[in-house]
Enzyme design. Structure first.
Site, PDB file in Angstrom:
ATOM      1  N   LYS A 174     -11.985  -9.676   8.295  1.00 43.12           N
ATOM      2  CA  LYS A 174     -12.368  -9.179   9.637  1.00 43.12           C
ATOM      3  C   LYS A 174     -11.154  -9.448  10.509  1.00 43.12           C
ATOM      4  CE  LYS A 174     -13.921  -9.877  13.583  1.00 43.12           C
ATOM      5  NZ  LYS A 174     -13.031  -9.596  14.729  1.00 43.12           N
ATOM      6  N   GLU A 248      -8.772 -23.444  10.729  1.00 41.33           N
ATOM      7  CA  GLU A 248      -7.453 -23.748  11.302  1.00 41.33           C
ATOM      8  C   GLU A 248      -7.552 -23.419  12.782  1.00 41.33           C
ATOM      9  OE1 GLU A 248      -4.413 -23.395  12.980  1.00 41.33           O
ATOM     10  OE2 GLU A 248      -3.653 -21.807  11.660  1.00 41.33           O
ATOM     11  N   CYS A 282      -0.292 -21.444  16.601  1.00 37.07           N
ATOM     12  CA  CYS A 282      -1.141 -22.634  16.459  1.00 37.07           C
ATOM     13  C   CYS A 282      -0.310 -23.895  16.394  1.00 37.07           C
ATOM     14  CB  CYS A 282      -2.018 -22.505  15.219  1.00 37.07           C
ATOM     15  SG  CYS A 282      -1.113 -21.915  13.794  1.00 37.07           S
ATOM     16  N   GLU A 381      -4.904 -26.683  24.735  1.00 39.75           N
ATOM     17  CA  GLU A 381      -4.024 -25.659  24.177  1.00 39.75           C
ATOM     18  C   GLU A 381      -3.928 -24.507  25.186  1.00 39.75           C
ATOM     19  OE1 GLU A 381      -5.342 -23.319  20.682  1.00 39.75           O
ATOM     20  OE2 GLU A 381      -3.468 -23.944  19.772  1.00 39.75           O
TER      21      GLU A 381
HETATM   22  O1  TXE Z   1     -10.057 -16.795  19.865  1.00 38.09           O
HETATM   23  P1  TXE Z   1     -11.350 -16.665  18.937  1.00 38.09           P
HETATM   24  P2  TXE Z   1      -9.513 -15.907  21.089  1.00 38.09           P
HETATM   25  C1  TXE Z   1      -6.949 -20.235  20.388  1.00 38.09           C
HETATM   26  C2  TXE Z   1      -5.961 -20.200  21.542  1.00 38.09           C
HETATM   27  C3  TXE Z   1      -6.492 -19.080  22.383  1.00 38.09           C
HETATM   28  C4  TXE Z   1      -7.991 -19.247  22.203  1.00 38.09           C
HETATM   29  C5  TXE Z   1      -8.844 -18.027  22.490  1.00 38.09           C
HETATM   30  O2  TXE Z   1      -6.028 -21.422  22.249  1.00 38.09           O
HETATM   31  O3  TXE Z   1      -6.120 -19.243  23.730  1.00 38.09           O
HETATM   32  O4  TXE Z   1      -8.128 -19.602  20.853  1.00 38.09           O
HETATM   33  O5  TXE Z   1      -8.445 -16.911  21.704  1.00 38.09           O
HETATM   34  C6  TXE Z   1     -13.244 -13.822  15.802  1.00 38.09           C
HETATM   35  N1  TXE Z   1     -18.078 -15.271  14.822  1.00 38.09           N
HETATM   36  N2  TXE Z   1      -6.450 -19.513  19.215  1.00 38.09           N
HETATM   37  O6  TXE Z   1     -10.584 -15.672  22.068  1.00 38.09           O
HETATM   38  O7  TXE Z   1     -12.556 -16.329  19.726  1.00 38.09           O
HETATM   39  C7  TXE Z   1     -12.436 -12.896  16.672  1.00 38.09           C
HETATM   40  O8  TXE Z   1     -12.913 -11.574  16.559  1.00 38.09           O
HETATM   41  C8  TXE Z   1     -17.125 -14.877  13.977  1.00 38.09           C
HETATM   42  C9  TXE Z   1      -5.759 -20.317  18.257  1.00 38.09           C
HETATM   43  O9  TXE Z   1      -8.815 -14.719  20.560  1.00 38.09           O
HETATM   44  O10 TXE Z   1     -11.397 -17.919  18.146  1.00 38.09           O
HETATM   45  C10 TXE Z   1     -11.045 -13.098  16.102  1.00 38.09           C
HETATM   46  O11 TXE Z   1     -10.929 -12.316  14.912  1.00 38.09           O
HETATM   47  N3  TXE Z   1     -15.886 -14.535  14.375  1.00 38.09           N
HETATM   48  C11 TXE Z   1      -5.454 -19.603  17.038  1.00 38.09           C
HETATM   49  C12 TXE Z   1     -11.027 -14.587  15.734  1.00 38.09           C
HETATM   50  O12 TXE Z   1     -12.393 -14.948  15.613  1.00 38.09           O
HETATM   51  C13 TXE Z   1     -15.618 -14.580  15.690  1.00 38.09           C
HETATM   52  C14 TXE Z   1      -5.310 -18.160  17.017  1.00 38.09           C
HETATM   53  C15 TXE Z   1     -10.358 -15.506  16.750  1.00 38.09           C
HETATM   54  O13 TXE Z   1     -11.026 -15.414  17.983  1.00 38.09           O
HETATM   55  C16 TXE Z   1     -16.595 -14.979  16.629  1.00 38.09           C
HETATM   56  C17 TXE Z   1      -6.058 -17.466  18.055  1.00 38.09           C
HETATM   57  C18 TXE Z   1     -17.869 -15.339  16.138  1.00 38.09           C
HETATM   58  N4  TXE Z   1     -18.850 -15.751  16.937  1.00 38.09           N
HETATM   59  C19 TXE Z   1      -6.568 -18.159  19.116  1.00 38.09           C
HETATM   60  N5  TXE Z   1     -16.043 -14.933  17.860  1.00 38.09           N
HETATM   61  C20 TXE Z   1      -4.730 -20.343  15.976  1.00 38.09           C
HETATM   62  N6  TXE Z   1      -5.337 -21.395  15.433  1.00 38.09           N
HETATM   63  O14 TXE Z   1      -3.644 -19.947  15.574  1.00 38.09           O
HETATM   64  C21 TXE Z   1     -14.769 -14.509  17.707  1.00 38.09           C
HETATM   65  N7  TXE Z   1     -14.501 -14.290  16.405  1.00 38.09           N
END
Ligand code: TXE
Length: 480
Positions: A174, A248, A282, A381
């Site tokens: 996804k 992660e 990250c 973060e």
């Molecule tokens: O993250 P989300 P977002 C952190 C970083 C950023 C914050 C928000 O601090 O500012 O997260 O980013 C999917 N069930 N990182 O809102 O919500 C979503 O579609 C299943 C750190 O983008 O965590 C996407 O594919 N899946 C990081 C993925 O999860 C769900 C990288 C990430 O989204 C879902 C990105 C649900 N309920 C953001 N809700 C790193 N570790 O590198 C969302 N998703």
């Protein structure tokens, strides 16, 4: 660009009846394409297909060494299409083309690395007693779900998909609603080369198709990269089905600089660790902990470097690209707007207007000297090009500060004193510690994952295959 369809059950899904989501170029604010707004029904269809594919003769008869050969072929395919893939990745995320090219090479390396392991995941023979032959067999875990964020789409897809396919699993990816392009490119390749349903690609909102997938009882394992709150939600739905997760969840990683450090080596690494991918990494080195006796000198050098960083779109050969979307951009600016008066913004701290790209989401690389390590911008973060600086007086305080966040993903330690280096490295609560460096182009062979809220489990390296197998013990009682 034509609309991006999902790959489900060996067919491209995306008709006019579907709902669609716009995909925006963060460098320009313009529409790139649209993706299907996947729903619960799509999720269910994909999982049912994956279950069938897992049991299918076609996939079962793919021998481990043949899976390895296929992964090698995939690495070659990625390299042969590196230019096109890098362009797509730059378009989707706005990252500078050199960074996008490095991401494509890292993706190829993941397929190459796990190709070599495909026929080397061995079980044990365990001595118990005469005439009892006891062996362990490494079975695939089954239907693996890969939820990928938007910051490094092709790398993060490649690292877990390659390990899962190497070990004989089937895969559902996804991708993030912001960045579907390179995964769609790979999906076309997998569609052509693998039995139906072994690889499927879904798109849509996390709260819709994402949560429909994570709560589906037909999924056997989930690899998630993203935020802590979403990671917790994913883990809760996995718990309902007693399904393991690899999480992660980012970090607030420190570079810890001692007074004897070689600053000429440290400075470029510290800068790169926080501005690469506009700080949306990250493992970004988002905290600088520095010995107070060299702090002024180091800060001055960093400020000078930050002032000259070119911010803009890939087309301008910028060093720092845009923030991924309006929501993240506004969030970062809001944080910068609330910096407490006692803290000091030393450089940056504002949006950048790039001529000809006024609708792009640009932020000037920023250094903030904190008044206190508990300042919220030091703890949370930010996921942008924002470096927080805190001074320390001695080794013990440096260690205490390095560990004083909820995270523990990566740390850099800068010193020429081998005793200090080892003493600190062994006390830092973090999944990776780099001494006199920070990060390693992809770091494919190194275990990667977090202590504390940075996550659960390890990705990359030979250890990641453990996420995708389950152990069966077979005991054979021999009797004539
Ligand atoms: O993250 P989300 P977002 C952190 C970083 C950023 C914050 C928000 O601090 O500012 O997260 O980013 C999917 N069930 N990182 O809102 O919500 C979503 O579609 C299943 C750190 O983008 O965590 C996407 O594919 N899946 C990081 C993925 O999860 C769900 C990288 C990430 O989204 C879902 C990105 C649900 N309920 C953001 N809700 C790193 N570790 O590198 C969302 N998703």
């Amino acid at each position: 660009m034509e609309k991006i369809q999902m790959l489900i059950d060996g067919a491209w899904v995306g008709s006019e009846n579907e709902q669609w989501i716009d995909v925006i170029n963060p460098a320009t604010g313009e529409l790139i394409t649209q993706i299907v707004r996947g729903n619960e029904e799509h999720a269910d269809r994909a999982v049912q297909t994956a279950r069938k594919a897992l049991k299918s003769k076609e996939w079962k008869s793919f021998k481990p060494f043949e899976r390895g050969q296929f992964l090698q072929e995939t690495a070659r395919y990625i390299r042969a299409n590196a230019e096109a893939l890098a362009e797509l990745e730059s378009l989707d995320i706005g990252k500078p083309s050199a960074q996008a090219k490095a991401d494509i090479e890292a993706a190829a390396r993941y397929f190459e690395f796990y190709s070599g392991l495909a026929d080397k995941v061995f079980g044990d023979t365990i001595p118990i007693e005469e005439d009892l032959l006891n062996v362990t067999v490494m079975d695939p875990i089954g239907v693996t779900l890969h939820i990928v964020p938007w910051n490094y789409p092709i790398q993060i897809t490649a690292r877990s998909v390659a390990a899962a396919i190497a070990t004989g699993n089937v895969v559902i990816v996804k991708s993030s609603e912001d960045t579907p392009l390179t995964t769609n490119f790979l999906a076309k390749w997998f569609h052509e080369k693998l039995p139906k349903g072994v690889f499927q690609h879904l798109t849509g909102y996390g709260a819709e198709i994402g949560s429909a997938l994570t709560s589906h009882p037909g999924v056997n394992q989930i690899t998630f990269t993203g935020s802590v709150p979403t990671g917790i939600a994913v883990m809760k739905s996995a718990a309902n089905n007693v399904v393991p997760v690899t999480l992660e969840l980012g970090g607030k990683s420190p570079n810890v600089v001692f007074k004897d450090a070689d600053l000429d080596r440290a400075v470029p690494a510290i800068v790169n660790s926080i501005v690469q991918n506009a700080g949306q990494t990250c493992s970004a080195g988002s905290r600088l902990l520095v010995d107070e006796t060299i702090a002024d000198e180091l800060i001055e050098k960093l400020v000078e470097k930050f002032k000259h960083l070119k911010v803009g779109p890939p087309a301008n050969h910028a060093e720092v690209g845009p923030i991924i979307n309006e929501k993240q951009y506004k969030r970062i600016l809001e944080i910068l707007g609330t910096i407490d008066k006692q803290a000091k913004i030393l450089v940056g701290g504002e949006a950048v207007q790039v001529e000809g790209y006024e609708n792009g989401f640009y932020i000037r690389p920023t250094i903030i000297e904190a008044s206190n390590h508990n300042n919220s911008f030091v703890q949370e973060e930010i996921f942008g090009p924002v470096l927080s600086v805190v001074r320390f007086t001695d080794v013990e305080e440096a260690i205490e500060l390095a560990n004083a966040t909820d995270y523990g993903l990566v740390a850099g330690v800068w010193t020429k004193d081998i005793d200090v280096a080892h003493y600190v490295a062994s006390r830092i609560e973090s999944g990776q510690v780099f001494i006199n460096s920070y990060g390693a182009a992809g770091g494919v062979q190194m275990p990667f994952g977090g202590y504390k809220k940075s996550g659960i489990g390890r990705e990359k390296s030979h250890l990641a295959v453990q996420n995708y197998i389950q152990i069966k013990n077979i005991a054979i009682q021999v009797q004539l």
